[in-house]
Motif scaffolding. Structure first.
Motif, PDB file in Angstrom:
ATOM      1  N   VAL A 198       0.868  -1.166   0.000  1.00  0.00           N
ATOM      2  CA  VAL A 198       0.000   0.000   0.000  1.00  0.00           C
ATOM      3  C   VAL A 198       0.909   1.221   0.000  1.00  0.00           C
ATOM      4  O   VAL A 198       1.804   1.341   0.841  1.00  0.00           O
ATOM      5  N   ARG A 199       0.705   2.148  -0.944  1.00  0.00           N
ATOM      6  CA  ARG A 199       1.654   3.242  -1.141  1.00  0.00           C
ATOM      7  C   ARG A 199       0.946   4.598  -1.100  1.00  0.00           C
ATOM      8  O   ARG A 199      -0.101   4.779  -1.724  1.00  0.00           O
ATOM      9  N   LEU A 200       1.539   5.540  -0.378  1.00  0.00           N
ATOM     10  CA  LEU A 200       1.119   6.932  -0.360  1.00  0.00           C
ATOM     11  C   LEU A 200       2.262   7.759  -0.925  1.00  0.00           C
ATOM     12  O   LEU A 200       3.379   7.730  -0.401  1.00  0.00           O
ATOM     13  N   SER A 201       1.977   8.493  -2.014  1.00  0.00           N
ATOM     14  CA  SER A 201       3.027   9.214  -2.718  1.00  0.00           C
ATOM     15  C   SER A 201       2.616  10.659  -2.925  1.00  0.00           C
ATOM     16  O   SER A 201       1.438  10.960  -3.139  1.00  0.00           O
ATOM     17  N   MET A 202       3.594  11.568  -2.860  1.00  0.00           N
ATOM     18  CA  MET A 202       3.342  12.991  -3.085  1.00  0.00           C
ATOM     19  C   MET A 202       4.603  13.629  -3.648  1.00  0.00           C
ATOM     20  O   MET A 202       5.705  13.090  -3.521  1.00  0.00           O
ATOM     21  N   ALA A 203       4.445  14.806  -4.276  1.00  0.00           N
ATOM     22  CA  ALA A 203       5.593  15.473  -4.886  1.00  0.00           C
ATOM     23  C   ALA A 203       5.397  16.977  -4.881  1.00  0.00           C
ATOM     24  O   ALA A 203       4.274  17.486  -4.933  1.00  0.00           O
TER      25      ALA A 203
ATOM     26  N   PHE B  34       2.873  22.409  -4.869  1.00  0.00           N
ATOM     27  CA  PHE B  34       2.589  21.009  -4.535  1.00  0.00           C
ATOM     28  C   PHE B  34       1.892  20.394  -5.734  1.00  0.00           C
ATOM     29  O   PHE B  34       0.863  20.893  -6.176  1.00  0.00           O
ATOM     30  N   ASN B  35       2.449  19.317  -6.278  1.00  0.00           N
ATOM     31  CA  ASN B  35       1.994  18.798  -7.561  1.00  0.00           C
ATOM     32  C   ASN B  35       0.847  17.794  -7.474  1.00  0.00           C
ATOM     33  O   ASN B  35      -0.091  17.851  -8.262  1.00  0.00           O
ATOM     34  N   TYR B  36       0.932  16.840  -6.558  1.00  0.00           N
ATOM     35  CA  TYR B  36      -0.098  15.800  -6.505  1.00  0.00           C
ATOM     36  C   TYR B  36       0.105  14.955  -5.249  1.00  0.00           C
ATOM     37  O   TYR B  36       1.153  15.011  -4.592  1.00  0.00           O
ATOM     38  N   PHE B  37      -0.888  14.146  -4.947  1.00  0.00           N
ATOM     39  CA  PHE B  37      -0.662  13.019  -4.053  1.00  0.00           C
ATOM     40  C   PHE B  37      -1.516  11.857  -4.559  1.00  0.00           C
ATOM     41  O   PHE B  37      -2.553  12.051  -5.194  1.00  0.00           O
ATOM     42  N   SER B  38      -1.050  10.638  -4.288  1.00  0.00           N
ATOM     43  CA  SER B  38      -1.771   9.447  -4.734  1.00  0.00           C
ATOM     44  C   SER B  38      -1.726   8.380  -3.652  1.00  0.00           C
ATOM     45  O   SER B  38      -0.804   8.330  -2.833  1.00  0.00           O
ATOM     46  N   PHE B  39      -2.746   7.532  -3.673  1.00  0.00           N
ATOM     47  CA  PHE B  39      -2.876   6.422  -2.728  1.00  0.00           C
ATOM     48  C   PHE B  39      -3.115   5.167  -3.544  1.00  0.00           C
ATOM     49  O   PHE B  39      -4.105   5.068  -4.278  1.00  0.00           O
ATOM     50  N   LEU B  40      -2.201   4.201  -3.436  1.00  0.00           N
ATOM     51  CA  LEU B  40      -2.254   2.979  -4.224  1.00  0.00           C
ATOM     52  C   LEU B  40      -2.279   1.760  -3.309  1.00  0.00           C
ATOM     53  O   LEU B  40      -1.569   1.727  -2.293  1.00  0.00           O
ATOM     54  N   PHE B  41      -3.075   0.761  -3.672  1.00  0.00           N
ATOM     55  CA  PHE B  41      -3.076  -0.458  -2.874  1.00  0.00           C
ATOM     56  C   PHE B  41      -3.365  -1.668  -3.748  1.00  0.00           C
ATOM     57  O   PHE B  41      -4.113  -1.585  -4.737  1.00  0.00           O
ATOM     58  N   PRO B  42      -2.736  -2.803  -3.419  1.00  0.00           N
ATOM     59  CA  PRO B  42      -2.910  -4.018  -4.236  1.00  0.00           C
ATOM     60  C   PRO B  42      -4.240  -4.698  -3.946  1.00  0.00           C
ATOM     61  O   PRO B  42      -4.745  -4.673  -2.820  1.00  0.00           O
ATOM     62  N   ILE B  43      -4.807  -5.289  -4.979  1.00  0.00           N
ATOM     63  CA  ILE B  43      -5.999  -6.132  -4.806  1.00  0.00           C
ATOM     64  C   ILE B  43      -5.576  -7.591  -4.681  1.00  0.00           C
ATOM     65  O   ILE B  43      -6.039  -8.332  -3.828  1.00  0.00           O
TER      66      ILE B  43
ATOM     67  N   THR C 204       7.520   8.791  -1.071  1.00  0.00           N
ATOM     68  CA  THR C 204       6.570   7.687  -1.075  1.00  0.00           C
ATOM     69  C   THR C 204       6.801   6.825   0.155  1.00  0.00           C
ATOM     70  O   THR C 204       7.935   6.442   0.451  1.00  0.00           O
ATOM     71  N   THR C 205       5.747   6.552   0.871  1.00  0.00           N
ATOM     72  CA  THR C 205       5.821   5.660   2.021  1.00  0.00           C
ATOM     73  C   THR C 205       4.875   4.489   1.798  1.00  0.00           C
ATOM     74  O   THR C 205       3.854   4.630   1.086  1.00  0.00           O
ATOM     75  N   SER C 206       5.187   3.333   2.374  1.00  0.00           N
ATOM     76  CA  SER C 206       4.404   2.132   2.066  1.00  0.00           C
ATOM     77  C   SER C 206       4.345   1.192   3.267  1.00  0.00           C
ATOM     78  O   SER C 206       5.101   1.319   4.231  1.00  0.00           O
ATOM     79  N   ASP C 207       3.440   0.242   3.166  1.00  0.00           N
ATOM     80  CA  ASP C 207       3.304  -0.771   4.190  1.00  0.00           C
ATOM     81  C   ASP C 207       2.523  -1.949   3.577  1.00  0.00           C
ATOM     82  O   ASP C 207       1.821  -1.772   2.561  1.00  0.00           O
ATOM     83  N   ILE C 208       2.640  -3.112   4.180  1.00  0.00           N
ATOM     84  CA  ILE C 208       1.870  -4.283   3.735  1.00  0.00           C
ATOM     85  C   ILE C 208       0.631  -4.384   4.613  1.00  0.00           C
ATOM     86  O   ILE C 208       0.718  -4.679   5.801  1.00  0.00           O
TER      87      ILE C 208
END
Length: 406
Positions: free
Chosen positions: A65-70, A88-97, A399-403
């Motif tokens: 699971v990833r939280l990213s920003m730039a 501040f350009n964007y932020f996104s939240f990604l996670f695996p199914i 980008t920070t992440s965790d399982i």
């Protein structure tokens, strides 16, 4: 008159991404991570092998699971006038199914932006006649805001056999937000001193405020084909008609809108969003080295120019990029570099932008990646006379992440 106005105003502008962008609804903002930008502004490839955040069709490759920003810092020089901005350009939240099979994501970023205060440096004059005396005038413009875009992303592995992979990514976009414009138009009586020099006096001010409210939908599709050391990626981006509710307020300053004043005039516009097409190729020398080539084409929307900045249309763009990255210390660090050429044009201007990017990725801390990119470039613009914009930009991504799911 419009061309002359542009030349007079260039040294006073303060837009969002480039200091020379009077067209359309402002500058279209890129929501790329620094690991993409470091490869010559690649949209299809990135150097962050730790978190897989830069390519829509390959988001599925991480089980995190990833939280990213730039964010970025911009230093510009336009004909020897110096400017600085940060955004501040964007932020996104990604996670695996499903691990290494499917992935979902959400992101939020600006779509078009211009934050500018523009003042005419010289007076314009209107000759008088028997019924009306001559007068001089000068105009000041304030622009702020612009539409934003929230996106839902899906990435999936479609086929995987004998070192041959096909994957795809789909991004659904919702566009919303407002662009505020304030125009202060000052007229003056013309008087002459003893030496015959013009001395404007008795300033008469007229205030105009407009609000453009945006809403619309769209999608982007990306496909990746991998065959051993080779990868081919293609993408296109289309948006359905975007609605703009345009409100005009006569003799009103922006602060007065808080009182709930109704507009003097309301108009609804529709336009088709720009069409964007990308195609790229990457060659993997070995596990730690990769070379990329990419072509990008941007065709602007067809629109009624009434709501565009200074009634100018958007530009066509063509970009060619090359890039290379190498990972070191067991993928704990990456170094990257890229070159790009961007040609843009419309009916009254052409420009040629050339630049170089250098990137550094640091992935030594578990579940954390930091990407840095330094960009150097020059933009030459032809509008009756040549304008030169030199820039140095620093991009920072985190980008920070965790399982969360096993």
């Amino acid at each position: 008159m419009i061309r002359l106005l542009i030349i007079l105003l260039v040294s006073f502008i303060f837009p969002y991404d480039s200091y020379i962008s009077f067209y359309g609804s402002g500058e279209k903002i890129s929501k790329l991570n620094p690991s993409n930008i470091s490869l010559g502004w690649s949209k299809l490839f990135d150097s962050n092998t730790h978190h897989r955040i830069g390519s829509l069709s390959n988001l599925y490759e991480s089980d995190m699971v990833r939280l990213s920003m730039a964010s970025d810092f911009n230093f510009n020089s336009v004909n020897e006038n110096l400017y600085f901005s940060q955004k501040f350009n964007y932020f996104s939240f990604l996670f695996p199914i499903k691990k290494n099979k499917h992935s979902l994501g959400l992101s939020l970023s600006p779509f078009y932006r211009i934050n500018s205060n523009i003042v005419e440096r010289e007076f314009s004059f209107v000759e008088g006649n028997e019924d009306n005396p001559p007068y001089a005038y000068k105009t000041e413009y304030d622009f702020s805001g612009g539409p934003s875009i929230v996106s839902a992303m899906l990435s999936s592995l479609a086929f995987n056999k004998n070192y041959f992979k096909i994957s795809w990514g789909l991004q659904l976009n919702y566009i919303f937000g407002s662009l505020y414009s304030y125009i202060k138009h000052s007229t003056y009586n013309i008087n002459y001193d003893q030496d015959g020099n013009i001395n404007p006096s008795n300033e008469d001010i007229e205030d105009y405020t407009t609000i453009s409210n945006y809403n619309g939908y769209g999608f982007e599709m990306q496909v990746s084909i991998k065959a051993k050391k080779n990868e081919f990626v293609g993408s296109f981006n289309m948006v359905d008609n975007i609605n703009i509710n345009y409100s005009f307020y006569d003799d009103i300053i922006p602060e007065a809108l808080e009182l709930g004043i109704s507009p003097d005039e309301e108009t609804t516009y529709k336009f088709s969003s720009p069409f964007e097409f990308n195609v790229g190729y990457a060659y993997q020398f070995n596990q730690n080295n990769r070379f990329i080539l990419e072509y990008y084409n941007y065709k602007p929307y067809d629109s009624n120019s009434d709501f565009n900045l200074f009634n100018n249309s958007d530009v066509n763009k063509n970009r060619f990029s090359i890039g290379y990255y190498k990972t070191l210390f067991s993928n704990k660090v990456s170094i990257s570099s890229g070159l790009y050429i961007i040609d843009t044009y419309n009916d009254f201007l052409t420009s040629n932008k050339k630049g170089m990017t250098v990137g550094l990725g640091i992935y030594s801390i578990d579940n954390l990646s930091m990407d840095f990119c330094l960009e150097f470039g020059q933009n030459n613009v032809e509008i009756n006379e040549s304008l030169s914009e030199k820039y140095i930009n620093l991009y920072i991504g985190l980008t920070t992440s965790d399982i969360w799911f096993k």
